[in-house]
Scaffold this active site. Sequence first.
Site, mmCIF file in Angstrom:
data_model
loop_
_atom_site.group_PDB
_atom_site.id
_atom_site.type_symbol
_atom_site.label_atom_id
_atom_site.label_comp_id
_atom_site.label_asym_id
_atom_site.label_seq_id
_atom_site.Cartn_x
_atom_site.Cartn_y
_atom_site.Cartn_z
ATOM 1 N N ASP A 131 20.356 2.529 50.334
ATOM 2 C CA ASP A 131 21.235 1.798 49.100
ATOM 3 C C ASP A 131 21.252 0.425 49.404
ATOM 4 O O ASP A 131 21.984 0.063 50.489
ATOM 5 C CB ASP A 131 22.593 2.541 48.980
ATOM 6 C CG ASP A 131 23.399 1.775 47.959
ATOM 7 O OD1 ASP A 131 23.213 2.280 47.017
ATOM 8 O OD2 ASP A 131 24.367 1.346 48.439
ATOM 9 N N GLU A 149 16.269 2.582 45.403
ATOM 10 C CA GLU A 149 16.585 2.604 44.315
ATOM 11 C C GLU A 149 15.791 1.881 43.323
ATOM 12 O O GLU A 149 15.206 0.947 43.552
ATOM 13 C CB GLU A 149 18.043 1.718 44.020
ATOM 14 C CG GLU A 149 19.256 2.540 44.803
ATOM 15 C CD GLU A 149 20.371 1.475 44.868
ATOM 16 O OE1 GLU A 149 21.499 1.454 44.356
ATOM 17 O OE2 GLU A 149 20.205 0.476 45.882
ATOM 18 N N CYS A 174 29.480 17.772 48.519
ATOM 19 C CA CYS A 174 29.530 19.114 47.433
ATOM 20 C C CYS A 174 28.983 18.744 46.150
ATOM 21 O O CYS A 174 28.932 19.752 45.295
ATOM 22 C CB CYS A 174 31.134 19.331 47.340
ATOM 23 S SG CYS A 174 32.026 17.955 46.564
ATOM 24 N N ASP A 185 28.464 3.185 50.693
ATOM 25 C CA ASP A 185 27.178 2.826 50.317
ATOM 26 C C ASP A 185 26.361 4.049 51.192
ATOM 27 O O ASP A 185 25.125 4.358 50.761
ATOM 28 C CB ASP A 185 26.868 1.555 50.998
ATOM 29 C CG ASP A 185 27.533 0.296 50.178
ATOM 30 O OD1 ASP A 185 27.547 0.689 48.853
ATOM 31 O OD2 ASP A 185 27.679 -0.764 50.528
#
Length: 386
Positions: free
Chosen positions: A197, A281, A335, A359
């Site tokens: 990231d 990304e 989760c 990040d």
Amino acid sequence: MKNQYTLRVLRVYKFRLYPTAAQERALGHTLDLLRAVYNAALEERREAYRKQGVSITKAAQEKSLTEIKRDCPAYASVHTHLLQDVTTRLDRAFRGFFRRVKAGQAPGFPRFKSRDRYNTFTFKDAGRGNGAAFVAGGKRVRLTGIGNVKVKVHREMEGALKTLGVTRDGCGHWYAIVTREVDPKPLPPTEREVGIDVGLATFAATSDGEMIANPRPLETARLRVERAQRRVSRRAKGSRRRRKARVLLAKAHAYVRDARRDFHHKTARSLVERHDRIVVEDLNVKGLARGMLAKSVQDAGWGQFLVILATKAEDAGREVVRVNPSGTSQQCSACGATVAKSLAVRVHRCPCGYTDDRDVNAARNILRLGQSLRGVAPTGHRGEPR
């Protein structure tokens, strides 16, 4: 017997040239002659379409190059391949223009070249010693019409020579751009993959928890660049003092550019050596560079870094995967719940109990997206199935 269809890649080397005063004048004169041909060829294409509605092709313009060498004594010493390179560059500019028109983008019609906008010529058949070749044990490069120019080969070259170009940067320095064809060198597998990231507070965070500091090269050299810019602004346009001030400004920007590129190369190499698969990304960098944080985004140079990373990964037999980063900062990597937070919130805290850097959490979600493309079941940050 070696397979003739073995994949080969092109590797580009850049070496500093140290021409004598006479050679430097010859290099500049060659650029001026080629620039004149470029502008004349562009004018020919424009007028033919404006007056007759026809498009002149690259092949048609190349037929007139022989007449130029025959009828203009100044071009007698200019290698034919350099003239052909001019028509190739112009044709490439028109192809790019029509491609942008079809895509609905701002086209930008090919422009006439001023002295400061035409700085490169290329010997396309240097691999056969046609027009250019390394001589004197690699300490000099022979350029037809120029002479044997001193070159500083600071690293060992590999593969077969393909092309050799000469370029002048904004500081007035000359460089040899050498393209060679090499066999890929796959690195041994590591059985590791990582998500990345990119950011501004730190240059990048990985799914392993590694934080790569942002060197901010432009911000570091800000005072030097601003002083050089003010010096240019105070000089009269067209004066010799202004030209000298522009060279100093170009040197300041060159320092920033080189520092940024060096950081990108070293960071990319480190990631490629340690991981078989790198998930990044799929950013719209141009769009981000038009926002409120444009200066910081451009200083980070994410676009250049991702290109360098992909190139090094291909050469090393690694894989770079791009994924849509939408929502990766808001989703919990442990989760899967959505935890809304603004850009000012730098720590991810989820009701499930998972807390980590914002990040790093995003990098783990990016890795999970990359794994899902291969059909791998998503896992939490500790490796448990989610």
